[in-house]
Enzyme design. Structure first.
Site, PDB file in Angstrom:
ATOM      1  N   GLN A  88       0.845  -1.198   0.000  1.00 21.52           N
ATOM      2  CA  GLN A  88       0.000   0.000   0.000  1.00 21.52           C
ATOM      3  C   GLN A  88       0.873   1.239   0.000  1.00 21.52           C
ATOM      4  O   GLN A  88       1.707   1.430   0.885  1.00 21.52           O
ATOM      5  CB  GLN A  88      -0.924   0.011   1.218  1.00 21.52           C
ATOM      6  CG  GLN A  88      -1.846   1.228   1.252  1.00 21.52           C
ATOM      7  CD  GLN A  88      -2.798   1.211   2.440  1.00 21.52           C
ATOM      8  OE1 GLN A  88      -3.112   0.156   2.982  1.00 21.52           O
ATOM      9  NE2 GLN A  88      -3.260   2.382   2.830  1.00 21.52           N
ATOM     10  N   CYS A  94      -6.620   1.439   2.042  1.00 22.15           N
ATOM     11  CA  CYS A  94      -6.595   0.015   2.370  1.00 22.15           C
ATOM     12  C   CYS A  94      -7.814  -0.716   1.805  1.00 22.15           C
ATOM     13  O   CYS A  94      -7.732  -1.900   1.467  1.00 22.15           O
ATOM     14  CB  CYS A  94      -6.501  -0.194   3.876  1.00 22.15           C
ATOM     15  SG  CYS A  94      -7.785   0.629   4.835  1.00 22.15           S
ATOM     16  N   HIS A 164      -8.978  -0.427   9.409  1.00 17.06           N
ATOM     17  CA  HIS A 164      -8.132  -0.973   8.346  1.00 17.06           C
ATOM     18  C   HIS A 164      -8.786  -2.195   7.706  1.00 17.06           C
ATOM     19  O   HIS A 164      -9.422  -3.003   8.383  1.00 17.06           O
ATOM     20  CB  HIS A 164      -6.776  -1.354   8.941  1.00 17.06           C
ATOM     21  CG  HIS A 164      -5.779  -1.820   7.938  1.00 17.06           C
ATOM     22  ND1 HIS A 164      -5.381  -1.067   6.854  1.00 17.06           N
ATOM     23  CD2 HIS A 164      -5.074  -2.991   7.854  1.00 17.06           C
ATOM     24  CE1 HIS A 164      -4.485  -1.738   6.156  1.00 17.06           C
ATOM     25  NE2 HIS A 164      -4.293  -2.910   6.740  1.00 17.06           N
ATOM     26  N   ASP A 179      -2.419  -7.946   3.129  1.00 19.50           N
ATOM     27  CA  ASP A 179      -2.489  -6.658   3.799  1.00 19.50           C
ATOM     28  C   ASP A 179      -1.382  -5.773   3.248  1.00 19.50           C
ATOM     29  O   ASP A 179      -0.193  -6.086   3.388  1.00 19.50           O
ATOM     30  CB  ASP A 179      -2.306  -6.878   5.308  1.00 19.50           C
ATOM     31  CG  ASP A 179      -2.303  -5.587   6.116  1.00 19.50           C
ATOM     32  OD1 ASP A 179      -2.392  -4.498   5.520  1.00 19.50           O
ATOM     33  OD2 ASP A 179      -2.207  -5.672   7.348  1.00 19.50           O
TER      34      ASP A 179
END
Length: 233
Positions: A88, A94, A164, A179
């Site tokens: 990211q 996110c 998140h 993630d």
């Protein structure tokens, strides 16, 4: 003239309708859609979910205990032949990364041919473009349409948000947590169970419960789950 780099965006709402519309615009087949998941271990609630579940997206509060837990875990090397993961680089994006992680790891047949999604996947697999550049393009051209939708008032793009999104997928005989705030994909479990989907194993449920154990007070109410599965309507 080149487009300006997007450094921060308004967060997406955890809303299956918004995620489905965004995914469809990117090139997701109309055969699939996002749906709410209200439980991962209650048989009465699980029986109403469409299956097989292709991906699960979790929204949860980030706490100091979570950060300490996350930093102790060892991620896998980035290898697109196993699972597609991207770092990211855009603040508060996110939700976009969770969406892309879900879509890029489903079978190719669920992607509309020559769509933005199929081109993105091909560019990643062939290493023809930098992943950050590809996500920047989506953030510049499509993202604002969906970040302004929803039932809750969105915070400004530059705000520090303590919620998140992460994504869970089953790919090539393994279950991963994807993630963009980590340094690579997190292998949760290797499994060779033929015909089983992402919810046939308790590993995702156990993961969510672990994250719930790391929060206190009102934060315990700020969890939301969505799944990508066959469209019901």
């Amino acid at each position: 003239m080149e487009s300006a780099t997007v450094n921060a965006v308004v967060p997406l709402e955890s809303n299956p309708e918004i995620f489905t519309k965004f995914a469809s615009d990117l090139g997701l087949s109309p055969l699939l859609a996002f749906c709410d998941i209200y439980s991962l271990d209650d048989p009465d609630l699980l029986c109403f979910l469409p299956r097989p579940m292709q991906a699960v997206i979790l929204l949860f509060p980030v706490t100091q205990k979570y950060e300490e837990f996350k930093n102790k875990e060892q991620v896998e090397p980035v290898d697109y032949s196993k699972v597609i993961w991207m770092k990211q680089v855009v603040k508060n994006a996110c939700g976009l990364y969770a969406l892309l992680h879900a879509l890029l790891n489903i079978p190719k047949g669920f992607m509309v041919q020559n769509s933005e999604l199929s081109k993105l996947r091909l560019n990643l697999l062939e290493h023809t473009k930098d992943p950050a550049e590809l996500v920047q393009s989506i953030a510049q051209t499509m993202y604002s349409t969906y970040s302004t939708q929803g039932q809750t008032e969105a915070p400004p793009a530059e705000d520090n948000v303590d919620l998140h999104f992460v994504c869970f997928v089953k790919k090539n005989g393994a279950i991963y947590e994807l993630d963009g705030r980590r340094e690579g994909p997190l292998l949760l479990k290797s499994t060779n169970e033929a015909g089983s989907d992402l919810l046939s194993d308790s590993v995702v449920s156990e993961r969510v419960k672990k994250y719930m154990s790391l929060v206190e007070g009102d934060n315990s109410l700020q969890f939301a789950l969505m799944g990508l599965a066959p469209r019901m309507d």
